[in-house]
Design an enzyme around this catalytic site. Structure first.
Site, PDB file in Angstrom:
ATOM      1  N   LYS A   1     -11.574  -3.121  11.147  1.00  0.00           N
ATOM      2  CA  LYS A   1     -10.472  -2.640  11.999  1.00  0.00           C
ATOM      3  C   LYS A   1     -10.492  -3.331  13.366  1.00  0.00           C
ATOM      4  CE  LYS A   1      -8.209  -0.338   9.159  1.00  0.00           C
ATOM      5  NZ  LYS A   1      -6.854  -0.792   8.805  1.00  0.00           N
TER       6      LYS A   1
ATOM      7  N   GLY B   1      -0.371   4.811  -1.298  1.00  0.00           N
ATOM      8  CA  GLY B   1      -1.494   5.485  -0.651  1.00  0.00           C
ATOM      9  C   GLY B   1      -1.060   6.730   0.113  1.00  0.00           C
ATOM     10  N   GLN B   2      -2.036   7.348   0.775  1.00  0.00           N
ATOM     11  CA  GLN B   2      -1.774   8.629   1.452  1.00  0.00           C
ATOM     12  C   GLN B   2      -0.645   8.510   2.473  1.00  0.00           C
ATOM     13  OE1 GLN B   2      -4.664  10.018   4.261  1.00  0.00           O
ATOM     14  NE2 GLN B   2      -3.975  12.149   4.146  1.00  0.00           N
TER      15      GLN B   2
ATOM     16  N   ASP C   1       2.511  -2.023  -4.314  1.00  0.00           N
ATOM     17  CA  ASP C   1       1.103  -1.605  -4.429  1.00  0.00           C
ATOM     18  C   ASP C   1       0.516  -2.273  -5.659  1.00  0.00           C
ATOM     19  OD1 ASP C   1      -1.363  -0.019  -4.302  1.00  0.00           O
ATOM     20  OD2 ASP C   1      -0.209   1.396  -3.093  1.00  0.00           O
ATOM     21  N   ILE C   2      -0.800  -2.048  -5.876  1.00  0.00           N
ATOM     22  CA  ILE C   2      -1.409  -2.580  -7.109  1.00  0.00           C
ATOM     23  C   ILE C   2      -1.376  -1.527  -8.214  1.00  0.00           C
ATOM     24  CG2 ILE C   2      -2.876  -4.350  -6.076  1.00  0.00           C
ATOM     25  CD1 ILE C   2      -5.190  -2.289  -6.150  1.00  0.00           C
TER      26      ILE C   2
ATOM     27  N   TYR D   1     -15.828  -0.646   7.501  1.00  0.00           N
ATOM     28  CA  TYR D   1     -14.427  -0.314   7.751  1.00  0.00           C
ATOM     29  C   TYR D   1     -14.086  -0.523   9.234  1.00  0.00           C
ATOM     30  CZ  TYR D   1     -10.272   2.759   8.042  1.00  0.00           C
ATOM     31  OH  TYR D   1      -9.025   3.282   8.254  1.00  0.00           O
TER      32      TYR D   1
ATOM     33  N   ILE E   1      -5.944  11.809   8.914  1.00  0.00           N
ATOM     34  CA  ILE E   1      -4.576  12.270   8.633  1.00  0.00           C
ATOM     35  C   ILE E   1      -4.602  13.313   7.517  1.00  0.00           C
ATOM     36  CG2 ILE E   1      -2.237  11.572   7.953  1.00  0.00           C
ATOM     37  CD1 ILE E   1      -3.105  10.370  10.660  1.00  0.00           C
TER      38      ILE E   1
ATOM     39  N   GLY F   1       0.841  -1.202   0.000  1.00  0.00           N
ATOM     40  CA  GLY F   1       0.000   0.000   0.000  1.00  0.00           C
ATOM     41  C   GLY F   1       0.872   1.247   0.000  1.00  0.00           C
TER      42      GLY F   1
HETATM   43  N1  SER Z   1      -9.387   8.567   7.704  1.00  0.00           N
HETATM   44  C1  SER Z   1     -10.166   7.374   7.855  1.00  0.00           C
HETATM   45  C2  SER Z   1     -11.485   7.507   7.201  1.00  0.00           C
HETATM   46  O1  SER Z   1     -11.986   8.604   7.156  1.00  0.00           O
HETATM   47  C3  SER Z   1     -10.337   7.038   9.301  1.00  0.00           C
HETATM   48  O2  SER Z   1      -9.370   6.127   9.682  1.00  0.00           O
HETATM   49  O3  SER Z   1     -12.042   6.556   6.773  1.00  0.00           O
END
Ligand code: SER
Length: 327
Positions: A151, A15-16, A38-39, A147, A177, A12
């Site tokens: 987690k 990604g960000q 990554d893909i 999600y 983030i 990954g």
């Molecule tokens: N930044 C993430 C989201 O908004 C939260 O972990 O899904």
């Protein structure tokens, strides 16, 4: 005693978080010792030029194993994930990537006797039944998003692999983030990044959350520092492993707008809440990260206004050079 981390794989990596984490890991451990995977190919030039890149699909165990063998990988950072908003639109994909990926990485860690594995969690692990203010580390975990479900399940899987297989796996519950290099994708906190790009480009933004929606947030330099601090912490001092609360500051969209207006006084923001409002309303407004402070010495360095100034300076410079979206 923890084993030494010599050959690191970041899954990954485009990604960000992955795109900046990989570059920082290369600075610390040597460019040739950190493989980006990554893909999709890296767009970020610093990431693309600074070291090896390989195709890895975290849902395919064989694809991970090929790269582990090729480079003698002993450490994996698994940053591949489907975030909250996209996860609601495609729950099956969210499960396949977030849980299929985690179990593949954990089982590879057992099979190849890895030194260390880093698997992030999120504030999305919490839900409407969790105390929302100053949310404690060890509390009710009943998320209402796919999600969040992945987690919590991921945190429990990691602890299972610590207890049953002695895998050294660690992880943080990241807040939203904010970063200047790679845009996030498919998250509920993404507005807090998009708003800076639109402030620079158009002087206005339409926010998909209500103006009073307070969420825990963090600037990328603190996120990278926290991730590497935890990865390098003494395992014997850790009582938690994969579920460390992590905090810097909390703000509402209206407070972020006020902070931006200190530098762009004419900036205008409208509000058009959509399905992501319900996700945000199920999450904490602030986080108690005292366990991370006690077990591995965490403390954040950036404040909201310092972050705003830095974001606007970095994005303005890129905008002037005609490469706002291509760092
Ligand atoms: N930044 C993430 C989201 O908004 C939260 O972990 O899904």
């Amino acid at each position: 005693m923890s084993k030494e981390m010599k050959n690191i794989l970041v899954i990954g990596a485009c990604g960000q978080i992955g795109s900046e984490l990989t570059v920082e890991l290369r600075n610390r451990y040597g460019a040739g010792n950190v493989v980006a995977a990554d893909i999709k190919e890296p767009k970020n030039k610093e990431l693309a030029k600074s070291g090896p890149f390989e195709y890895v699909d975290v849902t395919q165990r064989a694809s991970i194993d090929t790269i582990i063998k090729k480079y003698g990988i002993d450490t994996i950072y698994n940053m591949a994930a489907i975030l909250s908003a996209k996860g609601e639109q495609n729950p099956q994909l969210c499960w396949d990537v977030n849980i299929g990926g985690v179990i593949n990485v954990l089982q590879a860690a057992v099979d190849y006797d890895m030194a260390r594995v880093i698997i992030p969690s999120s504030i999305a692990a919490f839900g409407p039944d969790t105390p929302r203010q100053n949310t404690p580390n060890d509390t009710i975990l009943r998320p209402t998003t796919m999600y969040g479900v992945t987690k919590v399940c991921g945190e429990r899987l990691c602890d299972y692999y610590v207890q049953h297989f002695g895998v050294d796996v660690r992880g943080l519950r990241y807040p939203g983030i904010i970063s200047s290099k790679t845009l996030p994708g498919g998250g509920t906190t993404d507005y807090a990044v998009e708003i800076f790009y639109k402030a620079i480009e158009e002087g206005k933004y339409t926010c998909f959350l209500r103006k009073d929606t307070r969420l825990p947030m963090m600037y990328m330099p603190d996120c990278i520092r926290a991730t590497i601090m935890l990865a390098e912490a003494d395992f014997d001092k850790l009582h938690h492993h994969n579920d460390f609360n992590l905090a810097a500051f909390s703000f509402t969209p209206a407070e972020l707008v006020q902070s931006i207006k200190k530098y762009i006084p004419d900036f205008k923001c409208n509000y058009a809440p959509d399905y992501r409002q319900q996700i945000a309303d199920s999450w904490p407004t602030s986080i108690d990260d005292s366990v991370a402070r006690e077990e591995w010495g965490w403390s954040p360095q950036w404040t909201l206004d310092e972050m705003t100034k830095d974001m606007l300076e970095k994005l303005s410079a890129r905008h002037k050079a005609g490469k706002l979206y291509n760092p």
